[in-house]
Motif scaffolding. Structure first.
Motif, PDB file in Angstrom:
ATOM      1  N   ASP A   1       2.188   2.379   2.744  1.00 43.77           N
ATOM      2  CA  ASP A   1       1.442   3.685   3.623  1.00 43.77           C
ATOM      3  C   ASP A   1      -0.297   3.618   4.147  1.00 43.77           C
ATOM      4  O   ASP A   1      -0.596   4.033   4.321  1.00 43.77           O
ATOM      5  CB  ASP A   1       2.249   5.046   3.940  1.00 43.77           C
ATOM      6  CG  ASP A   1       4.083   4.481   4.507  1.00 43.77           C
ATOM      7  OD1 ASP A   1       3.407   3.418   5.318  1.00 43.77           O
ATOM      8  OD2 ASP A   1       4.559   5.634   4.679  1.00 43.77           O
TER       9      ASP A   1
ATOM     10  N   ARG B   1      -5.640   2.042   3.344  1.00 44.93           N
ATOM     11  CA  ARG B   1      -6.863   2.949   4.039  1.00 44.93           C
ATOM     12  C   ARG B   1      -8.466   3.102   3.808  1.00 44.93           C
ATOM     13  O   ARG B   1      -8.620   3.758   4.077  1.00 44.93           O
ATOM     14  CB  ARG B   1      -6.659   4.640   3.165  1.00 44.93           C
ATOM     15  CG  ARG B   1      -6.614   4.852   1.728  1.00 44.93           C
ATOM     16  CD  ARG B   1      -5.517   6.290   1.603  1.00 44.93           C
ATOM     17  NE  ARG B   1      -6.810   7.336   1.971  1.00 44.93           N
ATOM     18  CZ  ARG B   1      -6.082   8.745   2.528  1.00 44.93           C
ATOM     19  NH1 ARG B   1      -4.692   8.597   2.357  1.00 44.93           N
ATOM     20  NH2 ARG B   1      -6.565   9.483   3.027  1.00 44.93           N
TER      21      ARG B   1
ATOM     22  N   VAL C   1      -1.279  -2.691  15.131  1.00 40.90           N
ATOM     23  CA  VAL C   1      -1.592  -2.095  13.556  1.00 40.90           C
ATOM     24  C   VAL C   1      -0.475  -2.474  12.807  1.00 40.90           C
ATOM     25  O   VAL C   1      -1.152  -2.486  11.271  1.00 40.90           O
ATOM     26  CB  VAL C   1      -1.057  -0.791  14.070  1.00 40.90           C
ATOM     27  CG1 VAL C   1      -0.815   0.580  12.772  1.00 40.90           C
ATOM     28  CG2 VAL C   1      -1.920   0.639  14.621  1.00 40.90           C
TER      29      VAL C   1
ATOM     30  N   CYS D   1      -2.061  -4.581  10.480  1.00 40.53           N
ATOM     31  CA  CYS D   1      -3.824  -4.551   9.374  1.00 40.53           C
ATOM     32  C   CYS D   1      -3.122  -2.826   8.058  1.00 40.53           C
ATOM     33  O   CYS D   1      -3.740  -3.382   7.842  1.00 40.53           O
ATOM     34  CB  CYS D   1      -4.056  -3.630  11.166  1.00 40.53           C
ATOM     35  SG  CYS D   1      -5.074  -3.890  12.008  1.00 40.53           S
ATOM     36  N   GLN D   2      -2.071  -2.444   8.810  1.00 46.66           N
ATOM     37  CA  GLN D   2      -1.393  -1.755   8.209  1.00 46.66           C
ATOM     38  C   GLN D   2      -1.650  -1.450   6.464  1.00 46.66           C
ATOM     39  O   GLN D   2      -2.452  -0.510   5.500  1.00 46.66           O
ATOM     40  CB  GLN D   2      -0.134  -0.851   8.254  1.00 46.66           C
ATOM     41  CG  GLN D   2      -0.356   0.077   8.020  1.00 46.66           C
ATOM     42  CD  GLN D   2       1.551   0.915   7.726  1.00 46.66           C
ATOM     43  OE1 GLN D   2       1.986   0.343   8.793  1.00 46.66           O
ATOM     44  NE2 GLN D   2       2.012   1.920   7.568  1.00 46.66           N
TER      45      GLN D   2
ATOM     46  N   ASP E   1      -6.173  -0.105   7.605  1.00 45.84           N
ATOM     47  CA  ASP E   1      -4.921   0.834   8.061  1.00 45.84           C
ATOM     48  C   ASP E   1      -6.187   2.155   8.617  1.00 45.84           C
ATOM     49  O   ASP E   1      -5.926   2.917   7.694  1.00 45.84           O
ATOM     50  CB  ASP E   1      -4.333   1.321   7.011  1.00 45.84           C
ATOM     51  CG  ASP E   1      -3.801   2.779   7.795  1.00 45.84           C
ATOM     52  OD1 ASP E   1      -3.567   2.307   8.761  1.00 45.84           O
ATOM     53  OD2 ASP E   1      -2.562   2.943   7.715  1.00 45.84           O
TER      54      ASP E   1
ATOM     55  N   GLY F   1      -5.103   4.924  12.589  1.00 44.44           N
ATOM     56  CA  GLY F   1      -5.417   4.649  11.129  1.00 44.44           C
ATOM     57  C   GLY F   1      -6.261   5.812  10.540  1.00 44.44           C
ATOM     58  O   GLY F   1      -6.906   7.188  10.994  1.00 44.44           O
TER      59      GLY F   1
END
Length: 334
Positions: free
Chosen positions: A129, A133, A164, A167-168, A172, A214
């Motif tokens: 997760d 970033r 998404v 992409c994540q 993200d 995101g």
């Protein structure tokens, strides 16, 4: 849909092979300045081998595809395996396996900066997760075409959920998702029968909505830059337009440069996949990715029939590329 309408299949194949076309034509000129492209090639008019001094593609024969096509195929395969969803852990494993294979072949065409940083973070214990970033480069946009083939762009929120997922792990961010959303929505709209104007409208709308997903990253607005890029090159002679794309839009790996640059190329060539891919190749910079994006969208609008038969044969022969079965399977999700 259970049976594939011929026109839908033709446009979907046009998108996938258009991606490969732009990728392969841009392969020898990637990471070259436009002035250097002009010095070495004059105007690129077809497939060329990479020069021995190219730090990324040295040794690659004419017609070779790069990471853009390879990773798009991975995305397509994972969508099929996952019943329309991409498992983030499987995706990260597949990308790492791909790079390992490239290294074993002696290739310098490896993972891009955002993808590499994210996967290194995962290897170091970061959660899936959080790994993506900071990813703002165009890796998510270059490989998202299978999402556009597989899913209708409406309803937009549902479509963005699929974007998404692709992409994540690595991108993200507001910028990374906006770029991927623009490309995926453009391809999806083209595959569904949309015109070039429809494609631009869908791209801008999706990029604007994607920028709300995101982790926030400071960066120019992708939707606004796509609109501006189209106007910037309107009516310009080709050579002047290419100079303007390099000077003002930019051809780097940054999403907010290369994605609008691809849309500028689309506008200049009126959505012709061969011309769009060639024009991108003559830009230099991240020419293979700009070409892959422009070629995919143009191919979705004009269909496979718009790609010269000899160019398709080159792509298949040089790379062992057979995308028909994968494309048909992707279309079953529409």
């Amino acid at each position: 849909m259970n049976d594939t309408h011929p026109d839908l299949l033709d446009r979907a194949l046009g998108a996938f092979y258009g991606l490969a076309l732009g990728d392969a034509l841009g392969m020898p000129t990637q990471v070259m300045a436009r002035s250097e492209v002009v010095r070495v090639y004059g105007t690129l008019t077809g497939f060329e081998p990479a020069g021995q001094d190219n730090p990324v593609s040295a040794g690659m024969p004419a017609g070779s595809v790069t990471d853009d096509t390879d990773q798009a195929v991975i995305v397509g395969r994972l969508l099929i395996e996952g019943g329309g969803h991409i498992d983030p852990l499987r995706f990260s494993q597949e990308l790492l396996s791909w790079e390992k294979e490239m290294k074993a072949k002696g290739s310098f065409d490896l993972l891009g900066p955002s993808t590499k940083a994210a996967l290194d973070a995962v290897a170091g214990g970061a959660s899936l997760d959080e790994a993506g970033r900071t990813g703002t480069t165009n890796g998510s946009a270059m490989r998202v075409t299978p999402v556009g083939i597989a899913f209708a762009a409406r309803p937009l929120d549902t479509f963005l959920d699929r974007v998404v997922e692709s992409c994540q792990v690595t991108h993200d961010t507001t910028v990374g998702i906006a770029g991927a959303a623009a490309v995926a929505a453009a391809v999806s709209t083209g595959v569904a029968g949309g015109s070039l104007d429809d494609v631009f409208e869908a791209a801008v709308t999706a990029a604007r909505a994607g920028s709300q997903r995101g982790h926030w990253i400071a960066g120019a607005d992708v939707a606004a830059r796509i609109t501006w890029a189209r106007e910037l090159v309107r009516g310009l002679p080709e050579a002047e337009a290419l100079d303007q794309v390099c000077a003002l839009i930019g051809t780097s790996v940054a999403t907010q440069e290369s994605v609008p640059a691809a849309f500028a190329v689309l506008a200049l060539t009126e959505g012709d996949p061969w011309r769009a891919a060639l024009m991108a190749a003559n830009l230099g910079g991240d020419s293979d990715t700009i070409g892959a994006i422009a070629g995919a969208i143009a191919g979705s609008v004009r269909g496979l029939a718009a790609i010269p038969a000899d160019a398709l044969q080159t792509l298949r022969t040089v790379n062992g590329l057979e995308l028909e079965d994968l494309t048909r399977q992707l279309l079953t999700h529409r």
